[in-house]
Enzyme design. Structure first.
Site, PDB file in Angstrom:
ATOM      1  N   GLU A 287       0.814  -1.490  -0.249  1.00 33.31           N
ATOM      2  CA  GLU A 287      -0.232  -0.263   0.647  1.00 33.31           C
ATOM      3  C   GLU A 287       0.778   1.100  -0.079  1.00 33.31           C
ATOM      4  O   GLU A 287       1.868   1.770   1.034  1.00 33.31           O
ATOM      5  CB  GLU A 287      -1.078  -0.486   1.559  1.00 33.31           C
ATOM      6  CG  GLU A 287      -1.810  -1.032   1.230  1.00 33.31           C
ATOM      7  CD  GLU A 287      -2.547  -0.995   0.296  1.00 33.31           C
ATOM      8  OE1 GLU A 287      -3.184  -0.314  -0.783  1.00 33.31           O
ATOM      9  OE2 GLU A 287      -2.902  -2.002  -0.994  1.00 33.31           O
ATOM     10  N   CYS A 322      -1.197   9.346   3.605  1.00 36.83           N
ATOM     11  CA  CYS A 322      -2.241   8.863   2.621  1.00 36.83           C
ATOM     12  C   CYS A 322      -2.748   9.091   1.868  1.00 36.83           C
ATOM     13  O   CYS A 322      -3.166   9.764   0.356  1.00 36.83           O
ATOM     14  CB  CYS A 322      -1.496   7.245   2.001  1.00 36.83           C
ATOM     15  SG  CYS A 322      -3.142   6.277   3.231  1.00 36.83           S
TER      16      CYS A 322
HETATM   17  P1  NAP Z   1       8.627   4.657   3.050  1.00 36.02           P
HETATM   18  O1  NAP Z   1       9.974   5.853   3.733  1.00 36.02           O
HETATM   19  O2  NAP Z   1       8.871   4.005   2.458  1.00 36.02           O
HETATM   20  O3  NAP Z   1       8.920   3.317   4.436  1.00 36.02           O
HETATM   21  C1  NAP Z   1       7.832   2.744   4.636  1.00 36.02           C
HETATM   22  C2  NAP Z   1       8.777   1.359   5.616  1.00 36.02           C
HETATM   23  O4  NAP Z   1       9.381   1.091   4.532  1.00 36.02           O
HETATM   24  C3  NAP Z   1       9.237   2.005   6.648  1.00 36.02           C
HETATM   25  O5  NAP Z   1       9.310   0.995   7.671  1.00 36.02           O
HETATM   26  C4  NAP Z   1      10.564   1.757   6.589  1.00 36.02           C
HETATM   27  O6  NAP Z   1      11.472   1.828   7.360  1.00 36.02           O
HETATM   28  C5  NAP Z   1      10.803   0.864   5.245  1.00 36.02           C
HETATM   29  N1  NAP Z   1      12.190   0.734   4.248  1.00 36.02           N
HETATM   30  C6  NAP Z   1      13.162   1.502   3.913  1.00 36.02           C
HETATM   31  N2  NAP Z   1      13.786   1.331   3.287  1.00 36.02           N
HETATM   32  C7  NAP Z   1      13.657  -0.275   2.536  1.00 36.02           C
HETATM   33  C8  NAP Z   1      13.755  -0.890   1.947  1.00 36.02           C
HETATM   34  N3  NAP Z   1      14.924  -1.083   1.081  1.00 36.02           N
HETATM   35  N4  NAP Z   1      13.465  -2.167   2.301  1.00 36.02           N
HETATM   36  C9  NAP Z   1      12.297  -2.353   2.714  1.00 36.02           C
HETATM   37  N5  NAP Z   1      12.169  -1.688   3.529  1.00 36.02           N
HETATM   38  C10 NAP Z   1      12.391  -0.385   3.512  1.00 36.02           C
HETATM   39  O7  NAP Z   1       7.448   5.072   4.045  1.00 36.02           O
HETATM   40  P2  NAP Z   1       7.001   6.476   5.660  1.00 36.02           P
HETATM   41  O8  NAP Z   1       7.853   7.894   4.862  1.00 36.02           O
HETATM   42  O9  NAP Z   1       7.605   5.610   6.636  1.00 36.02           O
HETATM   43  O10 NAP Z   1       5.442   6.471   4.751  1.00 36.02           O
HETATM   44  C11 NAP Z   1       5.005   7.527   3.915  1.00 36.02           C
HETATM   45  C12 NAP Z   1       4.548   7.017   2.826  1.00 36.02           C
HETATM   46  O11 NAP Z   1       3.051   5.854   3.687  1.00 36.02           O
HETATM   47  C13 NAP Z   1       3.737   7.784   2.112  1.00 36.02           C
HETATM   48  O12 NAP Z   1       4.316   7.488   0.902  1.00 36.02           O
HETATM   49  C14 NAP Z   1       2.210   7.577   2.529  1.00 36.02           C
HETATM   50  O13 NAP Z   1       1.517   7.662   1.712  1.00 36.02           O
HETATM   51  C15 NAP Z   1       2.784   6.493   2.896  1.00 36.02           C
HETATM   52  N6  NAP Z   1       0.945   5.433   3.202  1.00 36.02           N
HETATM   53  C16 NAP Z   1       0.289   4.718   2.311  1.00 36.02           C
HETATM   54  C17 NAP Z   1      -0.513   3.868   3.053  1.00 36.02           C
HETATM   55  C18 NAP Z   1      -1.742   3.474   2.165  1.00 36.02           C
HETATM   56  O14 NAP Z   1      -2.815   2.732   3.218  1.00 36.02           O
HETATM   57  N7  NAP Z   1      -1.983   3.509   1.013  1.00 36.02           N
HETATM   58  C19 NAP Z   1      -1.111   4.230   4.684  1.00 36.02           C
HETATM   59  C20 NAP Z   1      -0.457   5.336   5.357  1.00 36.02           C
HETATM   60  C21 NAP Z   1       1.435   5.643   4.129  1.00 36.02           C
HETATM   61  P3  NAP Z   1      12.340   2.901   7.700  1.00 36.02           P
HETATM   62  O15 NAP Z   1      11.815   4.137   8.591  1.00 36.02           O
HETATM   63  O16 NAP Z   1      13.766   2.340   8.781  1.00 36.02           O
HETATM   64  O17 NAP Z   1      13.880   3.725   6.592  1.00 36.02           O
END
Ligand code: NAP
Length: 518
Positions: A287, A322
């Site tokens: 997601e 999001c």
């Molecule tokens: P993110 O930067 O993509 O990080 C999400 C998760 O992925 C974190 O736990 C992060 O860990 C981990 N991660 C980072 N690099 C990775 C890799 N190479 N392999 C595996 N995991 C990795 O997103 P965010 O800033 O936490 O969240 C915001 C985003 O989430 C926005 O784009 C938002 O729209 C989206 N979102 C979507 C929904 C939905 O239902 N569609 C709901 C909520 C949020 P680290 O923190 O350790 O880097």
């Protein structure tokens, strides 16, 4: 088990003095955790590493709210192997027993809900109501998925034929890697984790590095309900450092991810490549981001409701949802009046330390703050006009004013890319046809809303507005478990519909058993 019907957890009414007092108490109570250091937990073993991950308060980055471990690739592998060993037994635990764990966890979380919410105020800068909503959603997910597994494990309807006894049942998949974001650091983490385990899978949970403190409280709750060791293995540390190892491991059966498009696509690509020893196609539930629009038509039921809904959806939790409205597409006949009204409404938004319960707290971190300010500059370079906000605040925390930019063109950068901050682009449209075209002109498809009193236009929106969650004459944020199954189209993800009847199916596989009858 006689089971009540699922009901959403009510939100706390903070206009009541008693509730405010209790919340204040919880805010004080959780500060006792700030000085503590918390381990990685694999198979019940508590592990400390040389390198530490320090969790800080975005309202006051000098304040440490917990110290965590920077997990290594060796520990990531150990976590997957342990989850795999535990799966051999956990998969035979009855669905009823698994559901009971969730009901028990929900009960305790409900009892201590202000403590969980208070921790999110410090961990990610949610104001009280936003944090309370997050905890309520976490409770809802557990209550909902516990009931769902009972439905999935019930006798499934299939067509009968003569000469055979046939049945169809759902069985778990195996080891899941669960990777949640920081923006719903309790609800999404709890939802993704508990859906996987209640379905009979075991899990390696890697929380966001921006919010391990609230994740830790959930891990302690799982210990308290005596969930068997190894069912949820908890590894903190940078996703960049250990994410690939978790995703690529040959024993990983599925990845349940919520976060940015960039990381989601990376995971999808890595998971698609079979590794030596791997005997399945990995399942990826991803997601991802959004670029969500509200269409404001010239024929409105209430102009004020459209303004209020837009402002709430744009600036709730600093626009870091999001589902947040980041583009409002307004009919030209009321464009100027609408811009003025947005500004008037936004003037009342107070920004400040989340613990003091302002309307808006900080954004999550310095990197995010810089990125949001860059987007604001880019919008101006491309011809947008800031009509409110646009600046950071001089305080120590990561504060940015709620920002409204008008005269944004449909293909400008801020009309296309996810900003994930308190920035609203106002786009002028000639008529409803054009509004609909603009609404569908990005690569995303998560949420959207339409304000109009014209029934034909509402019908068109139902048919043509290509988003996973469409709202008519209401704001585009605030999905409720069970009520609004949630998930997006296109680059917003795999449309998993969290909090809906299809969700647990993603963590299960169907097995058909046919026996010749005598
Ligand atoms: P993110 O930067 O993509 O990080 C999400 C998760 O992925 C974190 O736990 C992060 O860990 C981990 N991660 C980072 N690099 C990775 C890799 N190479 N392999 C595996 N995991 C990795 O997103 P965010 O800033 O936490 O969240 C915001 C985003 O989430 C926005 O784009 C938002 O729209 C989206 N979102 C979507 C929904 C939905 O239902 N569609 C709901 C909520 C949020 P680290 O923190 O350790 O880097």
């Amino acid at each position: 088990m006689s089971l009540s019907k699922f009901k959403n957890e009510p939100f706390t009414d903070f206009s009541e003095k008693k509730n405010r007092k209790e919340f204040q108490k919880a805010l004080e109570k959780v500060t006792a955790r700030f000085k503590k250091e918390f381990p990685i937990v694999i198979g019940g073993e508590k592990i400390f590493c040389d390198e530490k991950l320090v969790d800080t308060n975005p309202s006051n980055p000098d304040e440490v709210i917990g110290t965590f471990q920077k997990g290594t690739t060796d520990l990531a592998i150990k976590a997957v192997v342990t989850a795999n060993e535990t799966f051999k037994k956990w998969k035979f635990t009855s669905p009823k027993k698994r559901a009971e764990y969730l009901f028990q966890a929900a009960k305790i979380m409900r009892k201590r809900k202000h403590e969980f919410s208070a921790m999110m105020v410090y961990d990610v800068g949610k104001n009280w109501a936003e944090a309370d909503g997050d905890t309520a959603e976490a409770i809802d997910f557990m209550e909902y998925y516990a009931r769902e597994i009972l439905r999935y494990s019930d006798k499934q309807p299939i067509v009968k034929i003569k000469g055979e006894d046939n049945k169809f049942e759902y069985i778990p998949l195996g080891v899941g890697v669960v990777i949640p974001p920081w923006n719903f650091p309790l609800a999404i983490l709890v939802g993704m984790t508990t859906a996987a385990i209640v379905s009979g899978n075991t899990v390696v949970l890697k929380p966001s590095s921006d919010s391990p403190a609230i994740a830790q409280m959930f891990i302690e709750l799982l210990e308290e309900i005596k969930l068997p060791a190894g069912v949820v293995n908890f590894i903190t540390g940078s996703g960049g450092a250990i994410g690939d190892v978790l995703v690529q491991h040959h024993l990983t059966r599925f990845i349940s991810f919520t976060g940015s498009m960039e990381i989601g696509l990376r995971i999808n690509e890595l998971a698609a490549k079979a590794q030596p020893g791997q005997i399945w196609i990995k399942r990826v539930v991803a997601e991802m981001g959004g670029k969500d629009s509200i269409i404001v038509d010239k024929e409105l039921i209430s102009f004020d409701e459209a303004v209020t809904g837009t402002v709430q959806a744009a600036f709730g939790f600093q626009g870091q949802k999001c589902s947040a409205c980041s583009r409002v597409i307004v009919d030209e006949s009321l464009y100027d009046k609408f811009c003025d009204a947005l500004v008037e409404k936004t003037r009342f938004i107070k920004v400040g330390n989340a613990a003091n319960n302002p309307n808006m707290g900080p954004v999550i971190n310095q990197r995010s703050k810089n990125k949001i300010l860059d987007y604001i500059n880019k919008a101006v370079e491309e011809g947008g006009q800031i009509i409110y906000g646009g600046k950071e605040l001089p305080e120590n925390g990561y504060f940015i004013e709620p920002t409204i930019i008008k005269d944004v063109k449909p293909y400008d950068t801020i009309a296309q890319e996810e900003i994930f901050g308190p920035v609203l682009a106002v786009i002028k449209s000639k008529n409803f046809d054009e509004s609909m075209d603009i609404a569908n002109n990005t690569m995303f498809g998560l949420t959207g809303a339409v304000y109009t009193k014209n029934k034909k236009k509402l019908e068109r929106a139902e048919n043509e507005f290509h988003v996973g969650n469409l709202y008519l004459n209401r704001k585009c944020t605030g999905a409720l478990v069970g009520v609004h199954p949630f998930g997006g189209f296109n680059m917003s993800g795999t449309d998993s519909k969290a909090g809906g009847r299809d969700y647990l199916g993603l963590f299960l596989q169907g097995k058909t058993i046919s026996e010749k009858s005598k």
